[in-house]
Design a protein around this motif. Sequence first.
Motif, PDB file in Angstrom:
ATOM      1  N   TYR A  62       0.817  -1.205   0.000  1.00  0.00           N
ATOM      2  CA  TYR A  62       0.000   0.000   0.000  1.00  0.00           C
ATOM      3  C   TYR A  62       0.860   1.267   0.000  1.00  0.00           C
ATOM      4  O   TYR A  62       0.403   2.339   0.403  1.00  0.00           O
ATOM      5  CB  TYR A  62      -0.952  -0.018   1.197  1.00  0.00           C
ATOM      6  N   TYR A  63       2.089   1.125  -0.487  1.00  0.00           N
ATOM      7  CA  TYR A  63       3.016   2.261  -0.526  1.00  0.00           C
ATOM      8  C   TYR A  63       2.430   3.434  -1.311  1.00  0.00           C
ATOM      9  O   TYR A  63       2.447   4.578  -0.843  1.00  0.00           O
ATOM     10  CB  TYR A  63       4.351   1.832  -1.152  1.00  0.00           C
ATOM     11  N   ALA A  64       1.911   3.174  -2.508  1.00  0.00           N
ATOM     12  CA  ALA A  64       1.375   4.252  -3.361  1.00  0.00           C
ATOM     13  C   ALA A  64       0.187   4.934  -2.690  1.00  0.00           C
ATOM     14  O   ALA A  64       0.032   6.162  -2.777  1.00  0.00           O
ATOM     15  CB  ALA A  64       0.969   3.705  -4.723  1.00  0.00           C
ATOM     16  N   LEU A  65      -0.644   4.162  -2.004  1.00  0.00           N
ATOM     17  CA  LEU A  65      -1.789   4.726  -1.296  1.00  0.00           C
ATOM     18  C   LEU A  65      -1.322   5.599  -0.135  1.00  0.00           C
ATOM     19  O   LEU A  65      -1.855   6.696   0.085  1.00  0.00           O
ATOM     20  CB  LEU A  65      -2.686   3.599  -0.776  1.00  0.00           C
ATOM     21  N   ILE A  66      -0.304   5.127   0.606  1.00  0.00           N
ATOM     22  CA  ILE A  66       0.233   5.898   1.734  1.00  0.00           C
ATOM     23  C   ILE A  66       0.797   7.225   1.245  1.00  0.00           C
ATOM     24  O   ILE A  66       0.538   8.282   1.842  1.00  0.00           O
ATOM     25  CB  ILE A  66       1.316   5.087   2.470  1.00  0.00           C
ATOM     26  N   MET A  67       1.557   7.193   0.147  1.00  0.00           N
ATOM     27  CA  MET A  67       2.139   8.419  -0.393  1.00  0.00           C
ATOM     28  C   MET A  67       1.055   9.376  -0.878  1.00  0.00           C
ATOM     29  O   MET A  67       1.176  10.595  -0.718  1.00  0.00           O
ATOM     30  CB  MET A  67       3.111   8.092  -1.527  1.00  0.00           C
ATOM     31  N   MET A  68      -0.009   8.838  -1.461  1.00  0.00           N
ATOM     32  CA  MET A  68      -1.109   9.690  -1.912  1.00  0.00           C
ATOM     33  C   MET A  68      -1.805  10.353  -0.729  1.00  0.00           C
ATOM     34  O   MET A  68      -2.158  11.541  -0.786  1.00  0.00           O
ATOM     35  CB  MET A  68      -2.116   8.879  -2.720  1.00  0.00           C
ATOM     36  N   ILE A  97      -2.785  15.136   2.671  1.00  0.00           N
ATOM     37  CA  ILE A  97      -2.645  15.806   3.972  1.00  0.00           C
ATOM     38  C   ILE A  97      -1.866  17.103   3.831  1.00  0.00           C
ATOM     39  O   ILE A  97      -2.282  18.154   4.326  1.00  0.00           O
ATOM     40  CB  ILE A  97      -1.963  14.867   4.991  1.00  0.00           C
ATOM     41  N   TYR A  98      -0.718  17.047   3.126  1.00  0.00           N
ATOM     42  CA  TYR A  98       0.132  18.229   3.022  1.00  0.00           C
ATOM     43  C   TYR A  98      -0.473  19.313   2.137  1.00  0.00           C
ATOM     44  O   TYR A  98      -0.436  20.498   2.481  1.00  0.00           O
ATOM     45  CB  TYR A  98       1.515  17.845   2.489  1.00  0.00           C
ATOM     46  N   ASN A  99      -1.049  18.916   1.008  1.00  0.00           N
ATOM     47  CA  ASN A  99      -1.515  19.901   0.032  1.00  0.00           C
ATOM     48  C   ASN A  99      -2.944  20.383   0.250  1.00  0.00           C
ATOM     49  O   ASN A  99      -3.283  21.486  -0.187  1.00  0.00           O
ATOM     50  CB  ASN A  99      -1.391  19.321  -1.387  1.00  0.00           C
ATOM     51  N   LEU A 103      -3.399  20.529   5.129  1.00  0.00           N
ATOM     52  CA  LEU A 103      -2.464  21.518   5.664  1.00  0.00           C
ATOM     53  C   LEU A 103      -2.127  22.562   4.606  1.00  0.00           C
ATOM     54  O   LEU A 103      -0.970  22.977   4.471  1.00  0.00           O
ATOM     55  CB  LEU A 103      -1.182  20.815   6.149  1.00  0.00           C
ATOM     56  N   LYS A 104      -3.124  23.019   3.883  1.00  0.00           N
ATOM     57  CA  LYS A 104      -2.908  23.913   2.751  1.00  0.00           C
ATOM     58  C   LYS A 104      -2.270  25.246   3.149  1.00  0.00           C
ATOM     59  O   LYS A 104      -1.604  25.900   2.347  1.00  0.00           O
ATOM     60  CB  LYS A 104      -4.212  24.177   1.998  1.00  0.00           C
ATOM     61  N   ASP A 105      -2.461  25.667   4.389  1.00  0.00           N
ATOM     62  CA  ASP A 105      -1.919  26.956   4.828  1.00  0.00           C
ATOM     63  C   ASP A 105      -0.480  26.855   5.352  1.00  0.00           C
ATOM     64  O   ASP A 105       0.141  27.879   5.637  1.00  0.00           O
ATOM     65  CB  ASP A 105      -2.811  27.570   5.911  1.00  0.00           C
ATOM     66  N   LEU A 106       0.029  25.635   5.479  1.00  0.00           N
ATOM     67  CA  LEU A 106       1.422  25.445   5.902  1.00  0.00           C
ATOM     68  C   LEU A 106       2.330  25.572   4.687  1.00  0.00           C
ATOM     69  O   LEU A 106       2.156  24.865   3.691  1.00  0.00           O
ATOM     70  CB  LEU A 106       1.597  24.069   6.544  1.00  0.00           C
ATOM     71  N   LYS A 107       3.293  26.494   4.740  1.00  0.00           N
ATOM     72  CA  LYS A 107       4.171  26.762   3.607  1.00  0.00           C
ATOM     73  C   LYS A 107       5.605  26.354   3.946  1.00  0.00           C
ATOM     74  O   LYS A 107       6.134  26.756   4.982  1.00  0.00           O
ATOM     75  CB  LYS A 107       4.146  28.250   3.234  1.00  0.00           C
ATOM     76  N   LYS A 165       0.495  22.680  -3.914  1.00  0.00           N
ATOM     77  CA  LYS A 165       0.925  23.970  -3.372  1.00  0.00           C
ATOM     78  C   LYS A 165       1.940  24.673  -4.257  1.00  0.00           C
ATOM     79  O   LYS A 165       2.006  25.903  -4.276  1.00  0.00           O
ATOM     80  CB  LYS A 165       1.535  23.772  -1.987  1.00  0.00           C
ATOM     81  N   ASN A 166       2.771  23.913  -4.930  1.00  0.00           N
ATOM     82  CA  ASN A 166       3.817  24.506  -5.760  1.00  0.00           C
ATOM     83  C   ASN A 166       4.175  23.561  -6.898  1.00  0.00           C
ATOM     84  O   ASN A 166       3.618  22.460  -7.004  1.00  0.00           O
ATOM     85  CB  ASN A 166       5.057  24.848  -4.913  1.00  0.00           C
TER      86      ASN A 166
END
Length: 216
Positions: A8-14, A19-21, A24-28, A75-76
């Motif tokens: 489930y590596y690909a699922l975990i990375m997704m 979560i990050y993008n 946590l969209k306001d975390l830069k 985010k970028n």
Amino acid sequence: MKKNIIDYYALIMMLLFIIYNIILKDLKIGGLLYQIFMIALIVLNIIILIKFRKRIKLKGLIIVVYFFIWFLFSKNALQCCFGITNIFTLIAIGFMESNFIKVISVLITLFFVVFSMPLLFVYLLAYGSGISEESGRNDIYDDMHYYCENNYEVYSYSAGAMDSFHYSIGKHYEFLDIDGIIFISYNERNEVSQEEYNNYLNTHKCKLVGDVNGSK
């Protein structure tokens, strides 16, 4: 446990991407170290997907989810690149395994062929020319950008000539800033009216960001 992580590596990375993008969209996070980390992660991620291609599960589902979120929520440019390399790597390693992946790979290829120019235009508008410029930060007008008391950030922004002026009053926290090397901050965009923007500047202690950073 290790077997499940690989399967489930690909699922975990997704999920980490979401979560990050999105969550946590306001975390830069940016700077040279961030750029090196993301480039290394993109390359390593491709290698892992290829090496364990026969064990990676849910390829079709993950391709579809990435397709709908990679451009809208990245985010970028580096996050955008991470998303799209996942799409095409998973298509490449899963093409012969599933008719579903064959169908969506054709549809995705047609999408990119037909909409390549509009996508490039929107990409440049959203991310600019820098590889770590944050979406939602490169549209801020420097001469209307202020840091205010109680960790507030006030600014005007616009997507360009075809967009009107917008105004934001939001929280701003700077956790780490080593000039050009790494920065971590929280920047909340909260759109308000021009009247609220002007009233806030007139009733609170604020400094132009250029003056705070010593660039003006």
